[in-house]
Design a protein around this motif. Structure first.
Motif, short mmCIF file in Angstrom:
data_model
loop_
_atom_site.label_atom_id
_atom_site.label_comp_id
_atom_site.label_asym_id
_atom_site.label_seq_id
_atom_site.Cartn_x
_atom_site.Cartn_y
_atom_site.Cartn_z
N ASN A 1 -33.10 -55.91 31.97
CA ASN A 1 -32.89 -54.80 31.04
C ASN A 1 -33.37 -55.15 29.64
N ASP B 1 -27.33 -57.53 33.79
CA ASP B 1 -28.16 -57.11 34.93
C ASP B 1 -27.37 -56.30 35.96
N THR C 1 -31.74 -45.90 25.63
CA THR C 1 -32.74 -46.81 26.21
C THR C 1 -34.12 -46.18 26.29
N LEU D 1 -31.12 -48.35 34.67
CA LEU D 1 -32.52 -48.36 34.25
C LEU D 1 -33.45 -48.47 35.46
#
Length: 229
Positions: free
Chosen positions: A201, A175, A87, A180
């Protein structure tokens, strides 16, 4: 570079049809070349390093001096398998992703993919494709649904039907992955804003991808065409 699910395949196809020029890709064993060993578009100093020509069966196309090439770069993963390393990216790691290819090679066991990376000096220009962020996220949902359906995963397709209900449920499921927003790289103000929207996200990845694409093109001093799909 192209953000995955932004209309890349259609744009590549449309350009090839309009110009009759051969296109290329960083990804062997996909699309029209899914059953063939990769053919290099450019010979590197150490042999075939990529990218790979998209040679259409029964079709003769002209190989231009500059070849439009598909690359998704980095940071486009989705779903539960997206961890920190898939990510968060720096401009350097993103650029390396843009130059990384999967080469289809013939072995005794059949075709397989090996990773290669070509030199950034081979890249002369870039086309940066933008699709509306909501359309882009919906397209990612559609693709995942189609892949699960084709694999016979009826449990998945029942849980996430290909409609508005399935899409909202898909977002809500993603979610639940909070790594994150819990990261120290996300400040309090951004965290609070993200938690108020569905698919936060996905929208973070979308924003980061385009920011990195701009930074990479600037760092490589590339002339860039912005294309709204």
């Amino acid at each position: 570079p192209h953000c995955r699910y932004s209309g890349t395949s259609f744009t590549i196809h449309m350009t090839r049809e309009a110009t009759n020029c051969t296109t290329a890709t960083n990804y062997g064993l996909e699309g029209e070349i899914k059953d063939k060993p990769s053919v290099p578009a450019i010979k590197g100093h150490d042999g075939a390093l990529g990218p790979w020509l998209e040679l259409i069966p029964g079709r003769a196309t002209r190989i231009a001096h500059t070849i439009l090439t598909k690359t998704h770069c980095k940071g486009f993963c989705s779903g539960a398998h997206c961890g920190r390393e898939k990510t968060f990216h720096t401009t350097r790691s993103f650029m390396i992703g843009c130059l990384t290819t999967n080469q289809g090679v013939e072995t005794d066991e059949g075709l397989r993919l090996i990773d290669t990376t070509y030199d950034k000096s081979l890249v002369k220009k870039s086309v940066h494709i933008f699709r509306h962020p909501l359309d882009n996220v919906v397209a990612r949902f559609h693709l995942e649904f189609n892949e699960k359906r084709d694999a016979g995963d009826y449990k998945y397709t029942t849980l996430f039907p290909k409609n508005a209900t399935g899409f909202r449920r898909w977002c809500a499921f993603d979610d639940r992955n909070r790594f994150l927003v819990r990261s120290p790289l996300i400040d309090k103000r951004l965290r609070e804003a993200m938690l108020k929207i569905p698919c936060f996200n996905e929208f973070y990845r979308y924003t980061q991808w385009h920011n990195m694409a701009f930074a990479t093109a600037h760092g490589m001093n590339l002339t860039t065409l912005i294309l709204h799909y």
